[in-house]
Enzyme design. Structure first.
Site, mmCIF file in Angstrom:
data_model
loop_
_atom_site.group_PDB
_atom_site.id
_atom_site.type_symbol
_atom_site.label_atom_id
_atom_site.label_comp_id
_atom_site.label_asym_id
_atom_site.label_seq_id
_atom_site.Cartn_x
_atom_site.Cartn_y
_atom_site.Cartn_z
ATOM 1 N N GLU A 1 0.830 -1.196 0.000
ATOM 2 C CA GLU A 1 0.000 0.000 0.000
ATOM 3 C C GLU A 1 0.863 1.244 0.000
ATOM 4 O OE1 GLU A 1 -2.279 0.549 3.589
ATOM 5 O OE2 GLU A 1 -0.842 -0.632 4.752
ATOM 6 N N GLY A 2 0.245 2.359 -0.410
ATOM 7 C CA GLY A 2 0.885 3.663 -0.385
ATOM 8 C C GLY A 2 -0.011 4.664 0.303
ATOM 9 N N GLN A 3 0.291 5.927 0.116
ATOM 10 C CA GLN A 3 -0.466 6.966 0.817
ATOM 11 C C GLN A 3 -1.903 7.055 0.318
ATOM 12 O OE1 GLN A 3 1.339 10.818 0.607
ATOM 13 N NE2 GLN A 3 -0.172 11.793 1.923
ATOM 14 N N PHE A 4 -2.116 6.815 -1.004
ATOM 15 C CA PHE A 4 -3.441 7.006 -1.579
ATOM 16 C C PHE A 4 -4.002 5.749 -2.242
ATOM 17 C CE2 PHE A 4 -1.446 11.234 -1.707
ATOM 18 C CZ PHE A 4 -2.361 11.943 -0.942
ATOM 19 N N GLU B 1 -3.634 1.051 -2.836
ATOM 20 C CA GLU B 1 -3.151 -0.255 -2.434
ATOM 21 C C GLU B 1 -2.865 -1.104 -3.672
ATOM 22 O OE1 GLU B 1 -6.319 -1.754 -0.062
ATOM 23 O OE2 GLU B 1 -5.809 -0.553 1.712
ATOM 24 N N VAL B 2 -2.068 -2.150 -3.472
ATOM 25 C CA VAL B 2 -1.797 -3.126 -4.522
ATOM 26 C C VAL B 2 -2.296 -4.482 -4.032
ATOM 27 C CG1 VAL B 2 -0.074 -4.196 -6.003
ATOM 28 C CG2 VAL B 2 0.254 -1.844 -5.221
ATOM 29 N N LYS C 1 -3.611 -2.371 -8.957
ATOM 30 C CA LYS C 1 -3.316 -1.127 -8.242
ATOM 31 C C LYS C 1 -4.620 -0.348 -8.119
ATOM 32 C CE LYS C 1 1.454 -0.671 -9.859
ATOM 33 N NZ LYS C 1 2.441 0.239 -10.502
ATOM 34 N N ASP D 1 14.318 1.996 -9.092
ATOM 35 C CA ASP D 1 14.237 1.060 -7.956
ATOM 36 C C ASP D 1 14.434 -0.369 -8.442
ATOM 37 O OD1 ASP D 1 13.963 0.189 -5.360
ATOM 38 O OD2 ASP D 1 11.771 0.210 -5.384
#
Length: 852
Positions: free
Chosen positions: A566-569, A571-572, A603, A707
């Site tokens: 997940e991220g700030q806004f 999810e995966v 995503k 990355d």
């Protein structure tokens, strides 16, 4: 501080070459890490921090006891009185903070041929607080260290075990035959863990096939009775145990020496409790525990750990709990990483629960930062009181001068604050103008704009088109005017600036000035937590053409399996998609049976995401829709008709390459003995070639991945590899990223020196990351790159790459890695970006020149 090159020696041990084993361990652990001189000979240790029990005269005082120096009469010489057995003369050094000391050097006094005094043997005592002194003993329990045989030569001695201390005393062993004089040096590095003691139950004894296995902490320097208190020992000595706990790195020791172990029969509550005391309140991020997992002998990693934190005098009521994944397939010893979620504490109490009869640890380390309210000017809790001169009196004139200086400083600070606030307002105005322009241009269609994009969690940033700027994509935009540089790096890295953007070359502004590079730091994360590609404007122009047609996929045909990250806004999620083959382009085909569900990564943007996050999500779809290569994860379809917005990408049935390789072993004796699944070196070669091919495709578009790592490569059937972009979102790999002041997270162990120091991400920096990825593969992902270095030491090492004074540390050649492969890695890590190979050259080399 566990120098995790240990696993690399396992292969040598299996080849039954003990002498090679010892040499490899010593080289891997101590070759270039934590063996720097601490400043006796160079003067970094001040005269006032060197003292002695006595001296011959003023010209042989303690301050002259510096290795390889000839000041005064050439050495420290004690005034000897009384019988030798009652003499306790010493030369004492105050290092001002805790240090990890691995090596000591001694020399006698020759004074240009006039003197001939030296110590043939000596002892060492050390202290962490200046009050309790501990006699150093080697791993066989011997105190006396063999020293000099003449007054000229320097004799270096490894300390095994190493010392963690602030105060060190050299104590010459004196007899009737000769006078003694000494010059000394200490080698090591600062003890960044801040751990000053751990309290634990005493290690126990196992009987195995009639053989006694002693699992006690043999080098513990605190009090020992039913428990161990107020000391440090094998859990902090930098030596990780082997897979087979009955063997040891050290000769002439008993079986089980490397481990401290306990049996659950002695603990009715089902856990072993260890308390860790630190030098001051610290901000803790992770704890790493090196555990044995020889389950065939009823030894396993801990089932669960519960940790309590004490910040001042009281323990917090709510602990944290962590349960690692149990492994009944691979018997290898391993590090278990426990996230401590930035808890502030001066002590940690952890309860490790048994998952089998025995539990064995060989090393426990912590990653932390000193709490913000403990400034570098404050002495450690354990330090001695400040020495004042009782005869000195402060008069009123000095007080008035001091007050005047303080007032002047306050005025200067106020002026600086006003300037900073003005700059912030100005930059925010520019950002709003830029954002407004982008918002006006952005539509819900997936057409590609002719812009250069670099993404972060807040808003996109744009740069001028190719006609307005002569530079290709190299510069990363800042998080914002409120970004603060890491306070602990400010004094450690060189100051430099960038010349014209045409060349991208660097020039030193002021050589040797310790100052953190004023680089713009970017948040690499996209809105759903994965990294985002950096795409130059020129490439976007070439790709713009027609609008991209991405099929709308019915949500009802997606079946949720698990959350990947997940991220700030967003999810995966890992999902199964039914009938997605019908939505694919003609040039794409799945290797699955008709009507069979397909694993996909979804995503998903949260419904409460702001407008900027939605715009970033649409732009990521535009980028992904243009990527069509057999070794790059493809965008398959989207769900855009209603919230939450989704993009559906490929996923591979064998998961990511890091987890895949860590579950396997190279073909050989270990795999045969453990019955573990194997991967041949030809398969590794095949996978590395595919990664190079995928990166060659990205570089041909001038896309920069930023990355690249095994965690971002997915594995399919027949060792098929596809490069992905959501490893950053997974909690499993949180330890691979370094957080900057709570804002950006950066994979610094995979980043080139110019990316860390200058914020420059290019295809050349991706080449650097490919070299690290190749190193991961050849070590079967059994350790993190630069695992023997803390995050800050990794960043310091990039400063050595910049200075290029041959002091930089490279990743070591993995066991059984062919020389041409390691040569390829080293070329990827060349300081000069222009001298690194291109991905086309790397791919050609892997195809034609290198065999496994």
């Amino acid at each position: 501080w566990c120098y995790k090159a240990i696993y690399s020696s396992v292969y040598t041990r299996v080849l039954r070459d003990p002498s090679s084993l010892k040499g490899q361990i010593n080289q891997s652990i101590f070759a270039c890490v934590c063996r720097s001189p601490l400043g006796m000979s160079r003067g970094q240790i001040l005269d006032e921090d060197i003292s002695a029990s006595s001296q011959w005269s003023d010209s042989t005082a303690a301050k002259y006891g510096r290795l390889d120096c000839e000041e005064g009469d050439g050495a420290w010489c004690p005034e000897i009185a009384g019988e030798p057995e009652n003499i306790n003369e010493f030369l004492q050094i105050d290092l001002r903070s805790l240090h990890f000391i691995t090596l000591v050097g001694t020399q006698g006094r020759h004074a240009g041929g006039i003197g001939n005094e030296f110590a043939q043997t000596y002892k060492i005592k050390y202290s962490r607080d200046g009050s309790r002194w501990i006699s150093w003993r080697n791993r066989q329990g011997k105190e006396v260290i063999e020293a000099n045989r003449n007054a000229y030569d320097i004799v270096l001695k490894d300390l095994e075990p190493p010392i963690i201390a602030r105060f060190i005393r050299f104590m010459p062993v004196i007899d009737h035959s000769m006078n003694v004089c000494m010059r000394v040096e200490l080698y090591g590095c600062e003890w960044l863990d801040g751990l000053v003691s751990y309290n634990s139950p005493v290690g126990q004894q196992m009987t195995l096939n009639g053989q006694y296995i002693y699992l006690n902490d043999s080098v513990y320097d605190g009090a020992m009775s039913n428990s161990m208190t107020e000391g440090l020992g094998q859990l902090t000595d930098g030596m990780c145990g082997l897979d087979d706990f009955t063997h040891s790195h050290v000769y002439n020791v008993w079986p089980g020496y490397d481990y401290v172990g306990w049996t659950n029969e002695s603990f009715s509550n089902g856990y072993v409790e260890i308390m860790f005391e630190f030098d001051r309140t610290r901000n803790f991020t992770t704890m790493k525990v090196h555990c044995n997992n020889m389950f065939s002998r009823r030894v396993k990693t801990f089932q669960k750990v519960v940790c309590y934190f004490r910040s001042e005098s009281d323990w917090e009521a709510t602990p944290i709990s962590f349960s690692p994944v149990m492994d009944d397939v691979n018997p290898s010893a391993r590090f278990v990483t426990v996230s401590l979620y930035n808890h502030m504490a001066s002590a940690i109490k952890c309860q490790y629960y048994f998952s089998d009869i025995w539990m064995m640890f060989s090393e426990i380390t912590f990653q932390s930062d000193t709490a913000m309210y403990n400034t570098t000017l404050s002495p450690p809790k354990t330090g001695p009181p400040i020495r004042d001169d009782p005869t000195h009196k402060v008069d009123d004139s000095n007080t008035r001068i001091l007050i005047g200086c303080l007032v002047a400083i306050i005025f200067i600070l106020v002026a600086i604050i006003v300037i900073i606030l003005w700059r912030q307002v100005w930059q925010k105005m520019l950002e709003k103008v830029s954002r407004r322009m982008l918002d006006d241009e952005l539509t819900a269609s997936l057409s590609i704009q002719s812009e250069t994009f670099t993404y972060n969690n807040n808003s996109p940033s744009s740069v001028p088109s190719e006609q307005e700027s002569s530079s290709t994509y190299e510069r990363i935009f800042p998080l914002g005017p409120d970004y603060q540089e890491p306070s602990r790096l400010v004094r450690k890295l060189p100051e430099f600036s960038q010349t014209s953007e045409d060349t991208g070359e660097l020039q030193i502004v002021q050589e040797g000035v310790p100052h953190y590079a004023e680089a713009d730091i970017v948040n690499l994360q996209g809105v759903t937590g994965g990294n985002t590609y950096a795409v130059p404007a020129l490439t976007m122009d070439l790709l713009s053409g027609k609008d991209v047609a991405v099929e709308e996929f019915p949500r009802k045909l997606l079946t949720f399996k698990e959350k990947l990250g997940e991220g700030q806004f967003g999810e995966v999620h890992l999902c199964e998609a039914e009938g997605i083959q019908d939505f694919m382009d003609e040039d794409f085909s799945f290797d699955v049976i008709e009507n069979q569900t397909v694993l996909v990564a979804v995503k998903m943007l949260r419904t409460d995401a702001n407008k900027n996050a939605r715009n970033d999500f649409l732009k990521e779809i535009k980028i992904m829709s243009r990527l069509k290569d057999p070794n790059i994860i493809r965008l398959l379809a989207v769900c855009m008709s209603s919230d939450p917005l989704c993009m559906i990408t490929e996923y591979m049935e064998n998961g990511d390459l890091n987890q895949f390789l860590s579950r396997h072993e190279p073909e050989g004796m270990i795999a045969l003995l453990s019955n573990a699944p194997t991967v041949s070196y030809s398969n590794l070669h095949h996978m590395a070639t595919q990664i190079a091919s995928g990166m060659k495709y990205l570089s041909s578009l001038n896309f920069v991945h930023r990355d690249l790592a095994t965690r971002n490569c997915l594995v399919g059937k027949n060792f098929t590899i596809k490069i992905a972009d959501f490893g950053m979102s997974r909690n499993l790999y949180s330890g691979d990223y370094y957080r900057i002041q709570g804002r950006a997270v950066l994979p610094i162990r995979w980043m080139s020196w110019e990316s860390i120091l200058l914020g420059k991400f290019t295809t050349s920096s991706d080449v650097w990351a490919f070299g690290v990825t190749l190193w991961e593969m050849l070590t079967f992902c059994k350790e993190q790159p630069y695992s023997q270095l803390s995050d800050e030491q990794v960043i310091e090492n990039t400063g050595e790459f910049f200075r290029d004074q041959r002091r930089q540390i490279y990743l070591p050649q993995p066991p059984m890695c062919p020389d041409p492969v390691y040569k390829l890695m080293l070329s990827c890590w060349h300081r000069n970006t222009k001298e690194r190979p291109s991905f086309q050259e790397i791919h050609h080399t892997l195809l034609d020149c290198i065999g496994y």
